[in-house]
Design an enzyme around this catalytic site. Structure first.
Site, PDB file in Angstrom:
ATOM      1  N   TRP A 201       0.851  -1.188   0.000  1.00  0.00           N
ATOM      2  CA  TRP A 201       0.000   0.000   0.000  1.00  0.00           C
ATOM      3  C   TRP A 201       0.893   1.247   0.000  1.00  0.00           C
ATOM      4  O   TRP A 201       1.877   1.307   0.733  1.00  0.00           O
ATOM      5  CB  TRP A 201      -0.914  -0.012   1.238  1.00  0.00           C
ATOM      6  CG  TRP A 201      -1.798   1.185   1.319  1.00  0.00           C
ATOM      7  CD1 TRP A 201      -2.809   1.500   0.462  1.00  0.00           C
ATOM      8  CD2 TRP A 201      -1.745   2.226   2.291  1.00  0.00           C
ATOM      9  NE1 TRP A 201      -3.388   2.682   0.839  1.00  0.00           N
ATOM     10  CE2 TRP A 201      -2.758   3.164   1.961  1.00  0.00           C
ATOM     11  CE3 TRP A 201      -0.945   2.468   3.403  1.00  0.00           C
ATOM     12  CZ2 TRP A 201      -2.991   4.307   2.704  1.00  0.00           C
ATOM     13  CZ3 TRP A 201      -1.169   3.611   4.151  1.00  0.00           C
ATOM     14  CH2 TRP A 201      -2.192   4.520   3.802  1.00  0.00           C
TER      15      TRP A 201
ATOM     16  N   ASP B 166     -16.016  11.873  -2.475  1.00  0.00           N
ATOM     17  CA  ASP B 166     -15.418  10.594  -2.062  1.00  0.00           C
ATOM     18  C   ASP B 166     -16.189  10.005  -0.881  1.00  0.00           C
ATOM     19  O   ASP B 166     -17.356  10.350  -0.636  1.00  0.00           O
ATOM     20  CB  ASP B 166     -13.921  10.826  -1.754  1.00  0.00           C
ATOM     21  CG  ASP B 166     -13.069   9.602  -2.038  1.00  0.00           C
ATOM     22  OD1 ASP B 166     -13.072   8.692  -1.197  1.00  0.00           O
ATOM     23  OD2 ASP B 166     -12.416   9.552  -3.098  1.00  0.00           O
ATOM     24  N   ASP B 167     -15.549   9.138  -0.154  1.00  0.00           N
ATOM     25  CA  ASP B 167     -16.142   8.368   0.937  1.00  0.00           C
ATOM     26  C   ASP B 167     -16.848   9.259   1.970  1.00  0.00           C
ATOM     27  O   ASP B 167     -16.373  10.349   2.273  1.00  0.00           O
ATOM     28  CB  ASP B 167     -14.986   7.609   1.608  1.00  0.00           C
ATOM     29  CG  ASP B 167     -15.464   6.491   2.489  1.00  0.00           C
ATOM     30  OD1 ASP B 167     -16.672   6.363   2.680  1.00  0.00           O
ATOM     31  OD2 ASP B 167     -14.600   5.738   2.983  1.00  0.00           O
TER      32      ASP B 167
ATOM     33  N   TRP C 214     -14.729   3.418  -8.169  1.00  0.00           N
ATOM     34  CA  TRP C 214     -15.115   2.099  -7.636  1.00  0.00           C
ATOM     35  C   TRP C 214     -13.965   1.574  -6.781  1.00  0.00           C
ATOM     36  O   TRP C 214     -12.967   1.093  -7.307  1.00  0.00           O
ATOM     37  CB  TRP C 214     -15.395   1.157  -8.814  1.00  0.00           C
ATOM     38  CG  TRP C 214     -15.843  -0.216  -8.443  1.00  0.00           C
ATOM     39  CD1 TRP C 214     -15.139  -1.159  -7.750  1.00  0.00           C
ATOM     40  CD2 TRP C 214     -17.092  -0.831  -8.774  1.00  0.00           C
ATOM     41  NE1 TRP C 214     -15.863  -2.303  -7.615  1.00  0.00           N
ATOM     42  CE2 TRP C 214     -17.069  -2.143  -8.238  1.00  0.00           C
ATOM     43  CE3 TRP C 214     -18.216  -0.405  -9.466  1.00  0.00           C
ATOM     44  CZ2 TRP C 214     -18.133  -3.024  -8.392  1.00  0.00           C
ATOM     45  CZ3 TRP C 214     -19.284  -1.297  -9.621  1.00  0.00           C
ATOM     46  CH2 TRP C 214     -19.226  -2.581  -9.077  1.00  0.00           C
ATOM     47  N   ASP C 215     -14.150   1.634  -5.467  1.00  0.00           N
ATOM     48  CA  ASP C 215     -13.059   1.278  -4.550  1.00  0.00           C
ATOM     49  C   ASP C 215     -13.211  -0.154  -4.046  1.00  0.00           C
ATOM     50  O   ASP C 215     -14.293  -0.761  -4.128  1.00  0.00           O
ATOM     51  CB  ASP C 215     -13.064   2.278  -3.376  1.00  0.00           C
ATOM     52  CG  ASP C 215     -11.689   2.450  -2.756  1.00  0.00           C
ATOM     53  OD1 ASP C 215     -10.814   1.611  -3.003  1.00  0.00           O
ATOM     54  OD2 ASP C 215     -11.509   3.435  -2.012  1.00  0.00           O
TER      55      ASP C 215
ATOM     56  N   CYS D 179     -10.278   1.457  -8.287  1.00  0.00           N
ATOM     57  CA  CYS D 179      -9.457   1.855  -7.145  1.00  0.00           C
ATOM     58  C   CYS D 179      -9.464   0.677  -6.185  1.00  0.00           C
ATOM     59  O   CYS D 179     -10.450  -0.052  -6.101  1.00  0.00           O
ATOM     60  CB  CYS D 179     -10.069   3.090  -6.478  1.00  0.00           C
ATOM     61  SG  CYS D 179      -9.238   3.597  -4.959  1.00  0.00           S
TER      62      CYS D 179
ATOM     63  N   ASP E 208      -2.560   5.457  -3.343  1.00  0.00           N
ATOM     64  CA  ASP E 208      -2.964   6.445  -2.339  1.00  0.00           C
ATOM     65  C   ASP E 208      -1.791   7.350  -1.994  1.00  0.00           C
ATOM     66  O   ASP E 208      -1.958   8.312  -1.251  1.00  0.00           O
ATOM     67  CB  ASP E 208      -3.442   5.737  -1.065  1.00  0.00           C
ATOM     68  CG  ASP E 208      -4.920   5.408  -1.142  1.00  0.00           C
ATOM     69  OD1 ASP E 208      -5.591   5.878  -2.072  1.00  0.00           O
ATOM     70  OD2 ASP E 208      -5.404   4.662  -0.269  1.00  0.00           O
TER      71      ASP E 208
HETATM   72  C1  GLA Z   1      -9.219   4.280  -0.343  1.00  0.00           C
HETATM   73  C2  GLA Z   1      -8.936   5.039  -1.614  1.00  0.00           C
HETATM   74  C3  GLA Z   1      -8.822   6.511  -1.314  1.00  0.00           C
HETATM   75  C4  GLA Z   1     -10.101   6.989  -0.669  1.00  0.00           C
HETATM   76  C5  GLA Z   1     -10.410   6.175   0.569  1.00  0.00           C
HETATM   77  C6  GLA Z   1     -11.777   6.500   1.110  1.00  0.00           C
HETATM   78  O1  GLA Z   1      -8.117   4.302   0.512  1.00  0.00           O
HETATM   79  O2  GLA Z   1      -7.789   4.553  -2.241  1.00  0.00           O
HETATM   80  O3  GLA Z   1      -8.551   7.238  -2.481  1.00  0.00           O
HETATM   81  O4  GLA Z   1     -11.147   6.892  -1.610  1.00  0.00           O
HETATM   82  O5  GLA Z   1     -10.372   4.777   0.293  1.00  0.00           O
HETATM   83  O6  GLA Z   1     -12.108   5.746   2.204  1.00  0.00           O
END
Ligand code: GLA
Length: 791
Positions: A211, A378-379, A489-490, A536, A558
């Site tokens: 990571w 995002d999230d 799409w994560d 993603c 990331d």
């Molecule tokens: C992952 C993605 C990030 C972000 C976070 C949100 O780590 O790689 O870019 O979207 O989730 O929780």
């Protein structure tokens, strides 16, 4: 083009040939893979292994033939080939020996005829009107010849399928097993492709990491033995990418033999390279056999994922260019092939979970003012999600947090002139969620055993059809509820337990999960063909051809630190084009490394991928806003080149790196020059280029840049007309409002000069003054140069 004559099979692409034959009427001998050659009977004879003398105590095949010492296309268990086998197939009684012998071949124009029965993505035809014409496919058919199945009337059939993509020098491979016997066989290991070649002096390049440190290139000089890379994470993983290269010891970026391999698959994979005692090398790629056990019932067939291979005599860049073309023209959804991608702002590193409507709108307003085109939420917008412990699976809008419906937010952002995109993580379920309360059995875990969670969440069991329907249904409703033109799409946790409470056979779970994932992705991307999906997985943990088949770009990592990105994007570029790599300008100090880099450098590096911004624009100074507005203008002016041009690694020595993106006609290019460290009084930088027209004349210009005054620390008075106290109020005020112009440099030279001699650039700042044109480059700093053909 593929030709079949006298049991000599020649698969040709523009610059390569792949040749095989069936010397004993049973086994296929591999004769050549490399530069294009003409084949006739005499050539085939010359290329074949000679067996005029038996080999010591080796096991005998037909005549003196020793299967252990021959380049084969397929190899049976129990026949004296002691290298790693491409197939371990267990009969009911536990016997693993097979006798798959050649019976027939089929040749036809177009892709593999049963491709839609595989449940997996496959290489697409591409533009049928292209000069190279349509792909051609060859099927080599083998049957298991045993006493009860009599001669070649076997009822267990093996197909090796080869498809030639002439335009990009790529050949794809897959293996198909059809069980027409009355009993179940168990597949314990099945490779998508096996390639045997002469020679032992190879270097294996793999792309490994973790990571925030994905796909760093690593070389292994091969000696006798087995080298293996792969993933058992249930996803292709950030640890070892399925893309590998095999080259000569003296291959460089631009010269020498280079083979490259990849897999159109997103799950567990294995790449194995074995250097044999007889001076040969065997390459196997496919599904990782660890934990894999597939029960092939009567009447069923099994398709492996499609493997991809290419060869170039033009070094690593040559093989990369083939792969880039292949990914662009035959992998990503065709409507996005050369479609320009929007510059986005993502709120993740700007706000993390801590946002409300006012913050989002303020961010969007600033983005719109700077010329950014797409706002990505995002999230944290759904369920009760304010941290990573809850709500995955509950894809209902948190209207309280968003200050209204998603549509109202989207409309407001659209009215600012921005498109709208949204983050989802549809393969997950949080224990704290309505979905888990309703369906605890949809979470992947083994009843009676302790659960191992990742980021507090479980994988959602995509082997269950109702789960897939739920996700397709809820996301369809989401995407229809507002004007959404982009989806991130994560997928944030790898698999641990390979187990379904629905009864999916555990040995098939990992593969059936991937089939389930493709089913969901296909249904959604087919239903919303104009939505730009970005893959993603905790950054780039699933950067593979399977995902790219549905989603034209992937969040590369990331880690948004420019220096780290130089390694990550370089590693990724060996197998994947720049247009697939999401790359964002983020804050400094960087949130992953705490490293400080200039805004200019962050942009220069990110602009070599698909550009976005991911920082709190509302807190930027006037000077920083101006820099970003200029960057956005520059990127838009060169976007066609930067997003559709060819990426080349030009130079990489002593911490100095040059990359170049060039258009098809070699008339325009943009080059990035990067310095890892500032080294006083070392030789000045030389700008080299690659792939230009020798005698054409080019204008080379450095992109305008700005230098923040704080770069000079207490040397500020050396460059300022009025005395300024370091760290004082005045310096802070000036620093916010004012930047100095970077150097201007311009040259007019031929392509030959740029390629073979290089331009000696202006001197760098080394502490003895700041003259006109001085290049101020500290640690971890970059420059962009435009290269344009004149006339
Ligand atoms: C992952 C993605 C990030 C972000 C976070 C949100 O780590 O790689 O870019 O979207 O989730 O929780």
């Amino acid at each position: 083009m593929i030709t079949v004559r006298n049991y000599i099979y020649t698969i040709s692409t523009g610059n390569t040939s792949y040749v095989m034959s069936v010397p004993d009427g049973k086994n296929s001998e591999h004769l050549h893979y490399g530069r294009r050659i003409m084949t006739d009977d005499q050539t085939a004879y010359a290329l074949a292994e000679k067996y005029n003398n038996p080999y010591g105590n080796a096991i005998q095949g037909t005549g003196n033939m020793t299967l252990d010492n021959i380049c084969l296309e397929f190899s049976n268990a129990g026949t004296g080939d002691y290298r790693t086998l491409p197939l371990i197939l267990k009969r009911e009684d536990g016997c693993i020996s097979t006798r798959f012998y050649f019976v027939d071949s089929f040749l036809y124009e177009g892709l593999y005829r049963d491709r839609d029965k595989t449940g997996m993505p496959y290489a697409k035809e591409g533009d049928a009107s292209a000069e190279a014409g349509r792909p051609w496919t060859l099927e080599m058919i083998y049957r298991n010849r045993t006493e009860d199945t009599k001669d070649d009337d076997g009822t267990l059939e093996l197909r090796l399928v080869y498809t030639a993509f002439e335009d990009c020098d790529v050949i794809t491979r897959r293996t198909v097993l059809q069980n027409d016997t009355g009993v179940t066989y168990v597949i314990e290991d099945i490779s998508s492709m096996m390639l045997d070649m002469q020679g032992t002096d190879y270097v294996l390049k793999t792309f490994d990491g973790m990571w925030t440190r994905e796909r760093h290139a690593h070389d292994k000089v091969l000696e006798s033995g087995i080298y293996e890379t792969g993933s058992v994470h249930g996803i292709s993983s950030n640890v070892h990418n399925p893309f590998i290269m095999l080259s000569d010891i003296d291959t460089t970026e631009d010269h020498g033999d280079c083979y490259a391999f990849n897999l159109i698959y997103s799950g567990n994979h294995r790449e194995r390279v074995e250097v044999s005692e007889y001076g040969k090398v065997r390459i196997l790629t496919g599904i990782n056999p660890q934990g894999f056990e597939y029960r092939l019932k009567p009447g069923e067939s099994f398709h492996t994922p499609e493997a991809v291979m290419t060869y170039s005599d033009k070094g690593f860049n040559g093989a990369s260019h083939n792969m880039h073309k292949f990914v662009t023209d035959h992998i990503i959804p065709q409507q996005f092939c050369r479609a320009l991608r929007p510059i986005l702002i993502n709120n993740w590193e700007a706000t993390y979970f801590d946002f409300n409507r006012r913050k989002l709108i303020n961010l969007a307003k600033d983005a719109a003012r700077l010329g950014i085109e797409l706002f990505v939420l995002d999230d944290g917008w759904f369920g009760r999600r304010n941290d990573d412990t809850t709500s995955l699976g509950d894809w209902y809008v948190n209207e309280k947090k968003l200050g209204g419906s998603l549509k109202s937010l989207t409309d407001e952002i659209r009215a600012l002139g921005l498109k709208f995109g949204i983050w989802v993580e549809p393969e997950m379920i949080s224990k704290k969620s309505r979905l888990y309360e309703a369906h605890p059995d949809w979470a992947v875990s083994v009843p009676g055993m302790e659960d191992y969670l990742g980021r507090n969440q479980y994988n959602l069991d995509y082997t269950i059809p109702e789960v897939r329907d739920y996700i397709v249904d809820i996301l369809t409703r989401l995407l229809k509820s507002a004007d959404i033109s982009y989806v991130k799409w994560d997928m944030n946790r790898p698999f641990t337990d390979l187990y379904s409470k629905s009864g999916t056979y555990p040995g098939e779970f990992a593969h059936r999960y991937v089939l389930g994932l493709y089913d969901v992705m296909k249904r959604l991307t087919d239903a919303f063909p104009d939505v730009l999906f970005e893959g993603c997985s905790a950054g780039g943990s699933r950067f593979d051809l399977g995902i790219l088949s549905f989603m034209p770009q992937i969040w590369t990592s990331d880690d948004t630190d420019a220096n780290e990105r130089m390694k990550i994007q370089a590693g990724t570029s060996y197998g994947y084009p720049a247009s697939t790599m999401g790359a964002h300008v983020s804050a400094s100090p960087n949130h992953q490394t705490l490293r400080e880099t200039t805004l200019e450098t962050r942009f220069d590096v990110a602009s070599m991928g698909v550009l976005g911004y991911e920082l709190d624009l509302t807190r930027l100074s006037h000077a920083e806003r101006k820099i970003i507005a200029d960057q956005v203008r520059f990127y838009k002016a060169h976007r066609v080149l930067m997003q559709t041009g060819e990426f080349t690694r030009v130079y990489n020595r002593h911490g100095r790196v040059i990359w170049q993106i060039t258009d098809e006609k070699a008339e325009h290019a943009v080059a990035l020059l990067y310095r890892e460290y500032s080294e006083p009084n070392k030789s000045d930088d030389i700008l080299f280029a690659n792939g230009l027209i020798e005698d054409a004349v080019y204008k080379v210009r450095v992109k305008e840049s700005k230098i923040p005054v704080k770069t000079f620390g207490n040397l500020i008075n050396m460059v300022s007309p009025v005395h300024i106290k370091e760290e004082g109020v005045l310096q802070a005020i000036i620093g916010k409002a004012y930047t100095m112009d970077g150097e201007t440099e311009e040259y007019t030279v031929t392509g030959a000069v740029l390629m073979h001699a290089g331009i000696k650039l202006n001197s760098r700042f080394i502490g003895t003054g700041l003259g006109e044109g001085t290049r101020v480059m500290g640690d971890h700093s970059a420059r962009l140069y435009t290269i344009d053909k004149m006339g």
